[in-house]
Design an enzyme around this catalytic site. Structure first.
Site, mmCIF file in Angstrom:
data_model
loop_
_atom_site.group_PDB
_atom_site.id
_atom_site.type_symbol
_atom_site.label_atom_id
_atom_site.label_comp_id
_atom_site.label_asym_id
_atom_site.label_seq_id
_atom_site.Cartn_x
_atom_site.Cartn_y
_atom_site.Cartn_z
ATOM 1 N N ASP A 178 -3.412 -0.853 -35.722
ATOM 2 C CA ASP A 178 -4.908 0.704 -34.878
ATOM 3 C C ASP A 178 -4.594 0.100 -33.366
ATOM 4 O O ASP A 178 -4.555 -1.194 -32.954
ATOM 5 C CB ASP A 178 -5.434 0.821 -35.669
ATOM 6 C CG ASP A 178 -6.417 2.022 -35.464
ATOM 7 O OD1 ASP A 178 -6.576 2.094 -37.228
ATOM 8 O OD2 ASP A 178 -5.942 2.541 -34.829
ATOM 9 N N ASP B 72 -4.868 5.331 -31.873
ATOM 10 C CA ASP B 72 -6.310 5.961 -32.082
ATOM 11 C C ASP B 72 -6.085 7.195 -31.136
ATOM 12 O O ASP B 72 -6.189 7.456 -29.477
ATOM 13 C CB ASP B 72 -7.032 4.982 -31.826
ATOM 14 C CG ASP B 72 -8.367 5.667 -32.146
ATOM 15 O OD1 ASP B 72 -8.474 5.712 -33.934
ATOM 16 O OD2 ASP B 72 -9.142 5.786 -30.820
ATOM 17 N N HIS C 100 -11.412 6.735 -43.106
ATOM 18 C CA HIS C 100 -12.402 5.209 -42.495
ATOM 19 C C HIS C 100 -13.865 6.790 -41.816
ATOM 20 O O HIS C 100 -14.416 6.321 -41.292
ATOM 21 C CB HIS C 100 -12.393 4.574 -41.971
ATOM 22 C CG HIS C 100 -11.600 4.581 -41.119
ATOM 23 N ND1 HIS C 100 -10.083 4.644 -40.581
ATOM 24 C CD2 HIS C 100 -11.652 4.469 -39.628
ATOM 25 C CE1 HIS C 100 -9.711 5.432 -39.325
ATOM 26 N NE2 HIS C 100 -11.366 5.223 -38.305
ATOM 27 N N ASP C 101 -12.809 8.170 -42.007
ATOM 28 C CA ASP C 101 -13.800 9.065 -41.047
ATOM 29 C C ASP C 101 -13.594 10.262 -41.743
ATOM 30 O O ASP C 101 -14.880 10.949 -41.260
ATOM 31 C CB ASP C 101 -12.617 9.541 -39.597
ATOM 32 C CG ASP C 101 -12.685 8.482 -38.786
ATOM 33 O OD1 ASP C 101 -11.697 8.651 -37.987
ATOM 34 O OD2 ASP C 101 -13.416 7.426 -38.202
ATOM 35 N N GLU D 200 -2.868 9.667 -34.327
ATOM 36 C CA GLU D 200 -3.985 10.251 -34.986
ATOM 37 C C GLU D 200 -4.356 11.519 -33.711
ATOM 38 O O GLU D 200 -4.532 11.480 -32.801
ATOM 39 C CB GLU D 200 -5.078 9.273 -35.380
ATOM 40 C CG GLU D 200 -6.125 10.320 -36.041
ATOM 41 C CD GLU D 200 -7.672 9.827 -35.502
ATOM 42 O OE1 GLU D 200 -7.915 9.429 -34.138
ATOM 43 O OE2 GLU D 200 -8.261 9.718 -35.442
#
Ligand code: TEU
Ligand code: CA
Length: 632
Positions: free
Chosen positions: A187, A283, A412-413, A341
């Site tokens: 990430d 990210d 995970h969000d 993302e």
């Protein structure tokens, strides 16, 4: 070939001209989605002739001039749509064929009994992932961090968070992943660093430091708001300065305008790639270019979106330049993979950011399918799968011809997708298998989130002290006075990111075999889901269904590179399509509802290959039933 530049967008522009602008296309589409209006409304030739100036006059009491100026400014950044071709996108490559699996390390497996997942736990489960059929692991951040946002607030890009282990353990894990024929992507969080990062500490301490310009430290703030409630600015009394943070107060936005910062970022990327990492999930990478001088966000847009200032950075003026630079100078020398993302990015902007001849990103995550039109994550409602059908048909036909779509339901969000469809757990296993068939037979690269393969669902959090996510804790403080404890807990149970951060359920022991100590996150009502140990022994389990489907996908390139034909496009509750190439053809038929539907294929079929029911009716589809056939 010289590009003929189109006239600037302005009051004189027609709706048709607005929609032929790539940013205009995506923004209008998103607006129609939010207003739950069909896009055919603007495809009407008469409507297409209406000039924006007229709309501006009609709305003059409701929408201020700033909105239209901001809108025109944004659109005029990008005149021409992506020019890539279907042929260019036909190239075969590993990241179009691979099955990705996202690990949120804190919740995956605890190997040293401290209640926190770690690298040792990931190493222990590599054989499990290999056996499932995983090709690439995406590891959420494991860098040194104060954990204000569970690792998305990095304090040292070159060190492993001590709770997760050591750099030696990381190197050992990377070697083991490669030895098992898998790949690892990390990430990359470079829109911001932790306020405890040395760069930021030096930026605050020394006005002459070069690091002061690595961040947005200014004598005045603007009206931008944070995604985690409140203003997007901290005030530093001693320095008499404001510091920008789009996320938590401890996540300080980096100033990508600064060339030295970009050099430091590229050097860090190359350092990890030289270790053998195969690429990165990047990210909020579309936020890295902010509009010069950070102007106030438009009030109308701010109230529409719920966040002020977003139009000043979600697709900033130098985004393409920065992405081309890091690809050329950091990713390409290692042939490294990149998936961005990118919240808020639609099809046309996505093509300009990931199209092959743009040399920026390989793929991106769009999020527009995760909620029904007009809904947000914290709305407690039943997700209508007919919208997923519309979304996939739209992106297949208008994006996948020239770019590679990412196919995912969870991360995970977000709360667990199955629980969005229904909280009736008698349907959960059926829905898990239905979603899996769609994910692994549609055209695109599948990203499994840990637990999807078990049919993981939401937990039930009884008290605010059960929550861990800073977004949820801030939202609770923001809303509890106005809405009361009960209502806020209902909102958080519906949409909290903690719903995606429950621990993996490995066996029936205490704490689900995740740890021998109470896990860092543990609600009293755990998801009603059978453990890995149980599901491996059950031929009808979700896990075994995933395994079989993944092998089916790997054994049939038709599902990766074949063409897609949709049937019954406007038939409610039925999603039917075929994947075909010169060698073979598979037909998929889904019932997207709780009600039985008449079953009649749209194409001649031969053998039933998969179903989520053990007994089938000849002329009826049971609730959430899915069937996969091979064809004549
Ligand atoms: O997420 C950014 C993002 O778009 C969502 O997190 C969303 O903005 C947020 O949930 C508020 O609605 C990435 C990471 O995935 C997330 O975990 C981090 O919190 C965030 O960036 C900041 O690094
Ligand atoms: Ca641990």
């Amino acid at each position: 070939m010289t590009k003929i530049s189109k006239p600037q967008i302005g009051n004189h522009s027609t709706i048709k001209e607005i929609c032929s602008n790539p940013i205009g296309h995506d923004i209008v589409k998103k607006l129609l989605l939010q207003l739950k209006m069909q896009s055919k409304w603007i495809e009407n030739p008469i409507v297409g002739l209406i000039r924006i100036g007229l709309i501006r006059k009609i709305l003059r009491r409701k929408v201020d001039d700033g909105f239209f100026e901001a809108f025109f400014h944004l659109l005029n950044q990008e005149q021409n749509p992506y020019t890539g071709t279907r042929a260019e996108n036909r190239e075969k490559t590993w990241w179009k064929e691979a099955i990705f699996y996202q690990i949120y390390p804190r919740s995956f497996c605890d190997s040293n009994k401290d209640g926190i997942g770690d690298l040792g736990g990931v190493l222990e489960k590599l054989d499990y992932l290999k056996e499932l059929g995983v090709d690439v692991i995406w590891l959420s951040p494991v860098y040194d961090s104060p954990n204000d946002d569970n690792g998305y607030d990095i304090r040292d890009y070159f060190n492993i968070l001590s709770e997760f282990g050591t750099m030696e353990q990381f190197d050992c894990l990377l070697r083991a992943i490669h030895d098992k024929g898998m790949r690892l992507i990390m990430d990359l969080v470079v829109n911001h660093t932790s306020d405890e990062h040395p760069w930021f500490q030096m930026a605050l301490k020394d006005p002459q430091s070069k690091y002061r310009d690595y961040y947005f430290l200014r004598t005045e703030q603007n009206n931008w708001t944070s995604f985690f409630s409140g203003s997007a600015w901290n005030y530093y009394e001693e320095q008499k300065l404001y510091g920008l943070h789009l996320f938590s107060k401890k996540q300080m936005d980096l100033n990508w305008e600064n060339k030295e910062l970009r050099e430091d970022i590229k050097q860090m990327i190359r350092w990890w790639l030289a270790k053998g990492v195969d690429g990165f999930r990047m990210d909020v990478i579309n936020y890295i270019s902010k509009e010069e001088n950070l102007p106030d966000g438009d009030k109308t847009i701010g109230s529409l979106m719920g966040y002020y200032g977003i139009e000043k950075y979600f697709y900033g003026p130098k985004l393409h330049m920065y992405l081309q630079e890091i690809r050329k100078e950091a990713f390409e020398p290692f042939q490294a993979f990149s998936v961005g993302e990118m919240p808020g990015i639609g099809q046309e902007m996505g093509k300009l950011l990931t199209g092959k001849n743009r040399r920026e990103l390989d793929m991106f995550f769009s999020f527009d399918h995760l909620e029904n039109p007009g809904k947000v994550r914290f709305d407690d409602y039943s997700y209508d799968l007919n919208y997923l059908k519309e979304y996939l048909m739209d992106w297949n036909q208008n994006y996948s011809s020239v770019c590679q779509l990412s196919l995912f339901y969870n991360n995970h969000d977000n709360p667990r997708f199955i629980s969005k469809v229904t909280d009736d757990c008698s349907y959960h296993k059926l829905i898990a298998k239905l979603l899996a068939v769609i994910q692994f037979t549609q055209k695109g690269t599948p990203f499994i989130f840990q637990g999807d393969e078990l049919g993981m669902t939401n937990s039930k959090f009884q008290h605010i002290s059960d929550f861990r996510d800073i977004e949820s804790l801030n939202l609770y403080r923001e809303l509890v006075q106005e809405k009361g404890e009960g209502e806020v807990l209902r909102i958080l149970n519906a949409g909290s990111r903690d719903q995606g951060r429950g621990v993996m359920i490995w066996n029936e022991h205490k704490y689900a075999g995740f740890s021998e100590k109470q896990p860092w996150i543990w609600s009293q009502e755990q998801p009603v889901v059978a453990s890995v140990e149980e599901q491996k022994k059950d031929q009808n389990s979700v896990f075994v269904f995933y395994q079989d489907l993944l092998h089916f996908r790997k054994d049939n390139d038709t599902l990766i590179y074949g063409d897609t034909y949709f049937y019954g496009k406007h038939k409610k509750n039925i999603f039917a399509y075929r994947r075909a190439d010169q060698s073979q053809s598979f037909y998929i038929h889904c019932n997207l509802s709780k009600q039985e539907q008449i079953f009649k294929t749209y194409y001649p079929v031969k053998t039933l290959l998969f179903s989520n029911y053990e007994t089938l009716k000849a002329d009826r589809m049971k609730p959430y039933e899915v069937r996969v056939y091979d064809c004549e």
